[in-house]
Design a protein around this motif. Structure first.
Motif, PDB file in Angstrom:
ATOM      1  N   ASN A  98      10.435 -53.755 -86.049  1.00  0.00           N
ATOM      2  CA  ASN A  98      11.388 -53.145 -85.159  1.00  0.00           C
ATOM      3  C   ASN A  98      12.359 -52.585 -86.154  1.00  0.00           C
ATOM      4  OD1 ASN A  98      13.646 -52.810 -83.708  1.00  0.00           O
ATOM      5  ND2 ASN A  98      13.383 -54.722 -82.588  1.00  0.00           N
ATOM      6  N   ARG A  99      12.402 -51.101 -86.147  1.00  0.00           N
ATOM      7  CA  ARG A  99      13.270 -50.582 -87.185  1.00  0.00           C
ATOM      8  C   ARG A  99      14.564 -50.497 -86.784  1.00  0.00           C
ATOM      9  NH1 ARG A  99      11.525 -49.518 -91.952  1.00  0.00           N
ATOM     10  NH2 ARG A  99      10.050 -47.875 -91.607  1.00  0.00           N
ATOM     11  N   ASP A 100      15.082 -50.596 -85.432  1.00  0.00           N
ATOM     12  CA  ASP A 100      16.340 -50.975 -85.036  1.00  0.00           C
ATOM     13  C   ASP A 100      17.026 -52.194 -85.568  1.00  0.00           C
ATOM     14  OD1 ASP A 100      18.520 -50.486 -83.377  1.00  0.00           O
ATOM     15  OD2 ASP A 100      17.939 -51.989 -82.197  1.00  0.00           O
ATOM     16  N   TRP A 101      16.269 -53.451 -85.473  1.00  0.00           N
ATOM     17  CA  TRP A 101      16.476 -54.627 -85.808  1.00  0.00           C
ATOM     18  C   TRP A 101      16.523 -54.423 -87.524  1.00  0.00           C
ATOM     19  CZ3 TRP A 101      14.956 -57.919 -89.741  1.00  0.00           C
ATOM     20  CH2 TRP A 101      15.355 -59.122 -89.943  1.00  0.00           C
ATOM     21  N   GLU A 102      15.928 -53.733 -88.256  1.00  0.00           N
ATOM     22  CA  GLU A 102      15.752 -53.589 -89.691  1.00  0.00           C
ATOM     23  C   GLU A 102      17.030 -52.941 -90.065  1.00  0.00           C
ATOM     24  OE1 GLU A 102      11.889 -53.625 -91.857  1.00  0.00           O
ATOM     25  OE2 GLU A 102      11.548 -52.219 -90.428  1.00  0.00           O
ATOM     26  N   THR A 103      17.571 -51.706 -89.278  1.00  0.00           N
ATOM     27  CA  THR A 103      18.579 -51.005 -89.718  1.00  0.00           C
ATOM     28  C   THR A 103      19.855 -51.743 -89.486  1.00  0.00           C
ATOM     29  OG1 THR A 103      17.364 -49.039 -88.918  1.00  0.00           O
ATOM     30  CG2 THR A 103      19.894 -48.677 -89.167  1.00  0.00           C
ATOM     31  N   ARG A 104      19.940 -52.583 -88.405  1.00  0.00           N
ATOM     32  CA  ARG A 104      20.931 -53.322 -88.241  1.00  0.00           C
ATOM     33  C   ARG A 104      21.215 -54.238 -89.342  1.00  0.00           C
ATOM     34  NH1 ARG A 104      20.424 -56.391 -83.547  1.00  0.00           N
ATOM     35  NH2 ARG A 104      18.311 -55.652 -83.086  1.00  0.00           N
ATOM     36  N   THR A 105      19.944 -54.988 -89.921  1.00  0.00           N
ATOM     37  CA  THR A 105      20.122 -55.982 -90.953  1.00  0.00           C
ATOM     38  C   THR A 105      20.564 -55.368 -92.125  1.00  0.00           C
ATOM     39  OG1 THR A 105      18.214 -57.442 -89.668  1.00  0.00           O
ATOM     40  CG2 THR A 105      18.715 -57.628 -92.148  1.00  0.00           C
ATOM     41  N   TYR A 106      19.935 -54.066 -92.742  1.00  0.00           N
ATOM     42  CA  TYR A 106      20.488 -53.553 -93.737  1.00  0.00           C
ATOM     43  C   TYR A 106      22.039 -53.232 -93.500  1.00  0.00           C
ATOM     44  CZ  TYR A 106      16.379 -53.957 -96.475  1.00  0.00           C
ATOM     45  OH  TYR A 106      15.313 -54.334 -97.114  1.00  0.00           O
ATOM     46  N   GLU A 107      22.420 -52.746 -92.366  1.00  0.00           N
ATOM     47  CA  GLU A 107      23.800 -52.412 -92.502  1.00  0.00           C
ATOM     48  C   GLU A 107      24.801 -53.555 -92.653  1.00  0.00           C
ATOM     49  OE1 GLU A 107      24.029 -50.440 -88.427  1.00  0.00           O
ATOM     50  OE2 GLU A 107      23.510 -48.592 -89.322  1.00  0.00           O
ATOM     51  N   ASN A 108      24.270 -54.988 -91.881  1.00  0.00           N
ATOM     52  CA  ASN A 108      24.860 -55.840 -91.933  1.00  0.00           C
ATOM     53  C   ASN A 108      25.388 -56.423 -93.548  1.00  0.00           C
ATOM     54  OD1 ASN A 108      26.278 -58.526 -90.969  1.00  0.00           O
ATOM     55  ND2 ASN A 108      24.700 -59.235 -92.363  1.00  0.00           N
ATOM     56  N   TYR A 109      24.521 -56.154 -94.433  1.00  0.00           N
ATOM     57  CA  TYR A 109      24.368 -56.610 -95.870  1.00  0.00           C
ATOM     58  C   TYR A 109      24.951 -55.379 -96.584  1.00  0.00           C
ATOM     59  CZ  TYR A 109      21.859 -60.829 -94.450  1.00  0.00           C
ATOM     60  OH  TYR A 109      21.678 -61.885 -93.869  1.00  0.00           O
TER      61      TYR A 109
END
Length: 116
Positions: A98-109
């Motif tokens: 899920n690229r959307d989930w991955e994008t949100r995760t990387y943005e979070n960090y």
């Protein structure tokens, strides 16, 4: 994990390695690593944290590039905060694709995604 002078380590040997934060404080342990099949890059370390004696804890994939191996500690060091860890998107069914989930995760960090 074998703590020698080798530059490479087997993925299986990373499991169980302690992750330290500020002031050499233990943050959690690495459960497993996730490797991108296409590029071969390590994308995440799935980290277990919280709980007592491994009970009642949680786990979150953290971007691999937020970790640095510290030979003096015999574990990984990170600058991620407890707030970032707790605020990260929770693992959900199919997160691995899920690229959307991955994008949100990387943005979070606050780090660049591995696929860029």
């Amino acid at each position: 994990m074998t703590h020698d002078n080798a530059n490479l380590v087997a993925a299986g040997d990373v499991s169980g390695t302690v992750v330290y934060g500020a002031n050499d404080e233990r943050v959690g342990t690495i459960d497993r690593v996730m490797i991108d099949k296409q590029s071969g890059k390590v994308a995440y370390a799935v980290m277990s944290f919280g709980g007592v004696l491994g009970i009642g804890g949680d786990e979150r994939p953290v971007p691999w590039n937020t970790l640095t191996y510290d030979t003096s500690l015999g574990g990984f060091r990170t600058s991620i905060t407890e707030t970032q860890l707790n605020g990260a998107p929770e693992v959900e069914q199919g997160w691995e694709s899920n690229r959307d989930w991955e994008t949100r995760t990387y943005e979070n960090y606050g780090v660049a995604p591995y696929w860029i």
